[in-house]
Design a protein around this motif. Structure first.
Motif, PDB file in Angstrom:
ATOM      1  N   THR A 150     -12.948 -45.487  -9.568  1.00  0.00           N
ATOM      2  CA  THR A 150     -11.642 -45.056  -9.082  1.00  0.00           C
ATOM      3  C   THR A 150     -11.574 -45.292  -7.577  1.00  0.00           C
ATOM      4  N   GLU A 151     -10.402 -45.660  -7.102  1.00  0.00           N
ATOM      5  CA  GLU A 151     -10.193 -45.844  -5.667  1.00  0.00           C
ATOM      6  C   GLU A 151      -9.816 -44.527  -4.994  1.00  0.00           C
ATOM      7  N   ASN A 152      -9.509 -43.511  -5.806  1.00  0.00           N
ATOM      8  CA  ASN A 152      -8.962 -42.254  -5.303  1.00  0.00           C
ATOM      9  C   ASN A 152     -10.060 -41.204  -5.171  1.00  0.00           C
ATOM     10  N   GLU A 153     -10.391 -40.831  -3.930  1.00  0.00           N
ATOM     11  CA  GLU A 153     -11.461 -39.859  -3.703  1.00  0.00           C
ATOM     12  C   GLU A 153     -11.107 -38.478  -4.243  1.00  0.00           C
ATOM     13  N   SER A 154      -9.828 -38.121  -4.210  1.00  0.00           N
ATOM     14  CA  SER A 154      -9.425 -36.811  -4.727  1.00  0.00           C
ATOM     15  C   SER A 154      -9.595 -36.739  -6.238  1.00  0.00           C
ATOM     16  N   ILE A 155      -9.374 -37.862  -6.919  1.00  0.00           N
ATOM     17  CA  ILE A 155      -9.629 -37.912  -8.360  1.00  0.00           C
ATOM     18  C   ILE A 155     -11.123 -37.787  -8.622  1.00  0.00           C
ATOM     19  N   ALA A 156     -11.915 -38.493  -7.842  1.00  0.00           N
ATOM     20  CA  ALA A 156     -13.370 -38.414  -7.999  1.00  0.00           C
ATOM     21  C   ALA A 156     -13.857 -36.979  -7.835  1.00  0.00           C
ATOM     22  N   LYS A 157     -13.317 -36.286  -6.864  1.00  0.00           N
ATOM     23  CA  LYS A 157     -13.705 -34.893  -6.619  1.00  0.00           C
ATOM     24  C   LYS A 157     -13.269 -33.995  -7.773  1.00  0.00           C
ATOM     25  N   ALA A 158     -12.053 -34.204  -8.282  1.00  0.00           N
ATOM     26  CA  ALA A 158     -11.547 -33.386  -9.385  1.00  0.00           C
ATOM     27  C   ALA A 158     -12.384 -33.562 -10.644  1.00  0.00           C
ATOM     28  N   ILE A 159     -12.861 -34.779 -10.870  1.00  0.00           N
ATOM     29  CA  ILE A 159     -13.737 -35.026 -12.027  1.00  0.00           C
ATOM     30  C   ILE A 159     -15.001 -34.185 -11.898  1.00  0.00           C
ATOM     31  N   ALA A 160     -15.600 -34.193 -10.707  1.00  0.00           N
ATOM     32  CA  ALA A 160     -16.827 -33.423 -10.481  1.00  0.00           C
ATOM     33  C   ALA A 160     -16.587 -31.927 -10.662  1.00  0.00           C
ATOM     34  N   GLU A 161     -15.430 -31.463 -10.250  1.00  0.00           N
ATOM     35  CA  GLU A 161     -15.126 -30.034 -10.323  1.00  0.00           C
ATOM     36  C   GLU A 161     -14.768 -29.560 -11.722  1.00  0.00           C
ATOM     37  N   SER A 162     -14.682 -30.494 -12.675  1.00  0.00           N
ATOM     38  CA  SER A 162     -14.327 -30.113 -14.048  1.00  0.00           C
ATOM     39  C   SER A 162     -15.481 -29.430 -14.783  1.00  0.00           C
ATOM     40  N   VAL A 163     -16.708 -29.572 -14.258  1.00  0.00           N
ATOM     41  CA  VAL A 163     -17.866 -28.885 -14.836  1.00  0.00           C
ATOM     42  C   VAL A 163     -18.655 -28.229 -13.708  1.00  0.00           C
ATOM     43  N   LYS A 164     -19.497 -27.284 -14.059  1.00  0.00           N
ATOM     44  CA  LYS A 164     -20.312 -26.593 -13.064  1.00  0.00           C
ATOM     45  C   LYS A 164     -21.518 -27.452 -12.685  1.00  0.00           C
ATOM     46  N   GLU A 165     -21.985 -27.235 -11.459  1.00  0.00           N
ATOM     47  CA  GLU A 165     -23.232 -27.847 -10.992  1.00  0.00           C
ATOM     48  C   GLU A 165     -23.223 -29.372 -11.105  1.00  0.00           C
ATOM     49  N   CYS A 166     -22.144 -29.992 -10.609  1.00  0.00           N
ATOM     50  CA  CYS A 166     -22.043 -31.452 -10.665  1.00  0.00           C
ATOM     51  C   CYS A 166     -22.065 -32.033  -9.254  1.00  0.00           C
ATOM     52  N   ASN A 167     -22.935 -32.982  -9.039  1.00  0.00           N
ATOM     53  CA  ASN A 167     -23.033 -33.679  -7.766  1.00  0.00           C
ATOM     54  C   ASN A 167     -22.390 -35.060  -7.913  1.00  0.00           C
ATOM     55  N   TYR A 168     -21.591 -35.476  -6.927  1.00  0.00           N
ATOM     56  CA  TYR A 168     -21.009 -36.816  -6.992  1.00  0.00           C
ATOM     57  C   TYR A 168     -21.143 -37.520  -5.650  1.00  0.00           C
ATOM     58  N   VAL A 169     -21.405 -38.827  -5.711  1.00  0.00           N
ATOM     59  CA  VAL A 169     -21.599 -39.637  -4.515  1.00  0.00           C
ATOM     60  C   VAL A 169     -20.946 -40.988  -4.740  1.00  0.00           C
ATOM     61  N   LYS A 170     -20.291 -41.518  -3.712  1.00  0.00           N
ATOM     62  CA  LYS A 170     -19.675 -42.841  -3.808  1.00  0.00           C
ATOM     63  C   LYS A 170     -20.703 -43.917  -3.476  1.00  0.00           C
ATOM     64  N   PHE A 171     -20.647 -45.020  -4.204  1.00  0.00           N
ATOM     65  CA  PHE A 171     -21.442 -46.192  -3.839  1.00  0.00           C
ATOM     66  C   PHE A 171     -20.695 -46.952  -2.747  1.00  0.00           C
ATOM     67  N   SER A 172     -21.423 -47.483  -1.778  1.00  0.00           N
ATOM     68  CA  SER A 172     -20.767 -48.129  -0.637  1.00  0.00           C
ATOM     69  C   SER A 172     -20.217 -49.507  -0.964  1.00  0.00           C
ATOM     70  N   ASP A 173     -20.678 -50.117  -2.071  1.00  0.00           N
ATOM     71  CA  ASP A 173     -20.297 -51.503  -2.353  1.00  0.00           C
ATOM     72  C   ASP A 173     -19.213 -51.645  -3.415  1.00  0.00           C
ATOM     73  N   GLY A 174     -18.420 -50.597  -3.627  1.00  0.00           N
ATOM     74  CA  GLY A 174     -17.338 -50.694  -4.603  1.00  0.00           C
ATOM     75  C   GLY A 174     -16.708 -49.344  -4.864  1.00  0.00           C
ATOM     76  N   TRP A 176     -16.812 -47.047  -7.034  1.00  0.00           N
ATOM     77  CA  TRP A 176     -17.546 -46.346  -8.084  1.00  0.00           C
ATOM     78  C   TRP A 176     -18.144 -45.054  -7.538  1.00  0.00           C
ATOM     79  N   TYR A 177     -18.094 -44.008  -8.359  1.00  0.00           N
ATOM     80  CA  TYR A 177     -18.701 -42.724  -8.020  1.00  0.00           C
ATOM     81  C   TYR A 177     -19.750 -42.375  -9.068  1.00  0.00           C
ATOM     82  N   LYS A 178     -20.880 -41.863  -8.600  1.00  0.00           N
ATOM     83  CA  LYS A 178     -21.987 -41.455  -9.469  1.00  0.00           C
ATOM     84  C   LYS A 178     -21.952 -39.944  -9.647  1.00  0.00           C
ATOM     85  N   TYR A 179     -22.061 -39.485 -10.902  1.00  0.00           N
ATOM     86  CA  TYR A 179     -22.072 -38.054 -11.214  1.00  0.00           C
ATOM     87  C   TYR A 179     -23.393 -37.699 -11.892  1.00  0.00           C
ATOM     88  N   THR A 180     -24.082 -36.739 -11.321  1.00  0.00           N
ATOM     89  CA  THR A 180     -25.286 -36.216 -11.941  1.00  0.00           C
ATOM     90  C   THR A 180     -25.259 -34.697 -11.830  1.00  0.00           C
TER      91      THR A 180
END
Length: 258
Positions: A150-174, A176-180
């Protein structure tokens, strides 16, 4: 500079060249390191399946995969941190809901890599290992890592906030956001290795290039950024070596550790 008791390296953008290959020089230097009794650890955001060809080339003593969610020493699993099947479904459903079902998603489980790309990933990246296409309509498995485009950082954040204890980080080369799971980071994996294998953090050397490498580099006694790393990684590192295209990891090892 004293020799480290463990050398840790990221793959993409760090050990691998831009064409996703390892140079013969790099492979030779890593073999020399292992011959001198210094263990090698690969720490990658890739799932184990997608890193398999590099694992075979380097034969690391320790593998940190899926961004820290899985730690292995040989065939033995040291640690595994997964989202439950329910939380995995929630993250996927939220991503689709916020993007009108248009986003691309990848999921790593312990042994498999799933995707719904619009193009076959093997066309985009021939180095990818075995992968399974799915539309996720009936996906019901625990996951080590989820990536969402997703190009939208607010969407990326909302996805992470949909579950507890979720970490998300953007990759610098595209886009894409990683969720663990929040505890599943490279830095925490390195701490776990230190505890389980009794290797002091100060006796470790770590190489990286991207956001997910920053805390790992700061944590280890010797932190090294490749020349092509993002500025934040260079600022966190004690040293900057040549770029991934110029065998930066291998050159630094040969100059300072061999």
């Amino acid at each position: 500079m004293k020799k480290p008791k463990l050398i840790i390296t990221d793959l993409d953008g760090t050990l691998l060249r831009n064409d996703k290959t390892l140079s013969e020089y790099t492979v030779t230097v890593l073999k020399k390191v292992k011959a001198q009794g210094i263990p090698i650890c690969i720490a990658t955001a890739r799932g184990q399946t997608n890193a398999i060809q590099y694992i075979k080339s380097v034969t690391p003593d320790i593998l940190i995969s899926s961004g820290g969610a899985l730690i292995q020493k040989g065939e033995k699993i040291i640690s595994q941190i997964s989202f439950s099947a329910q939380d995995t479904q929630k993250l996927i459903a939220t991503a689709f809901s916020l993007t009108d079902n248009q986003c691309e998603i990848t999921v790593d489980t312990e042994n498999l890599h799933y995707w719904n790309y619009k193009e076959d990933p093997h066309i985009l990246s021939p180095d990818w290992g075995e992968i399974i296409y799915t539309d996720y309509s009936d996906f019901n498995e625990k996951s080590l890592k989820i990536c969402v485009r997703t190009e939208n950082e607010s969407i990326a954040k909302a996805i992470a906030e949909s579950v507890k204890e979720c970490n998300y980080v953007k990759f610098s080369d595209g886009d894409w956001y990683k969720y663990t799971y929040s505890a599943a980071t490279k830095a925490n994996a390195v701490k776990e290795i230190s505890r389980k294998l009794n290797i002091p953090l100060n006796d470790m050397a770590a190489f990286g290039d991207d956001y997910v490498d920053i805390e790992m580099i700061k944590l280890c006694g010797i932190g090294i950024a490749v020349k092509n790393a993002i500025p934040e990684v260079k600022a966190a590192a004690g040293y900057v070596t040549e770029s991934n295209e110029n065998n930066g990891v291998a050159r630094f090892i040969e100059d300072y550790f061999l």
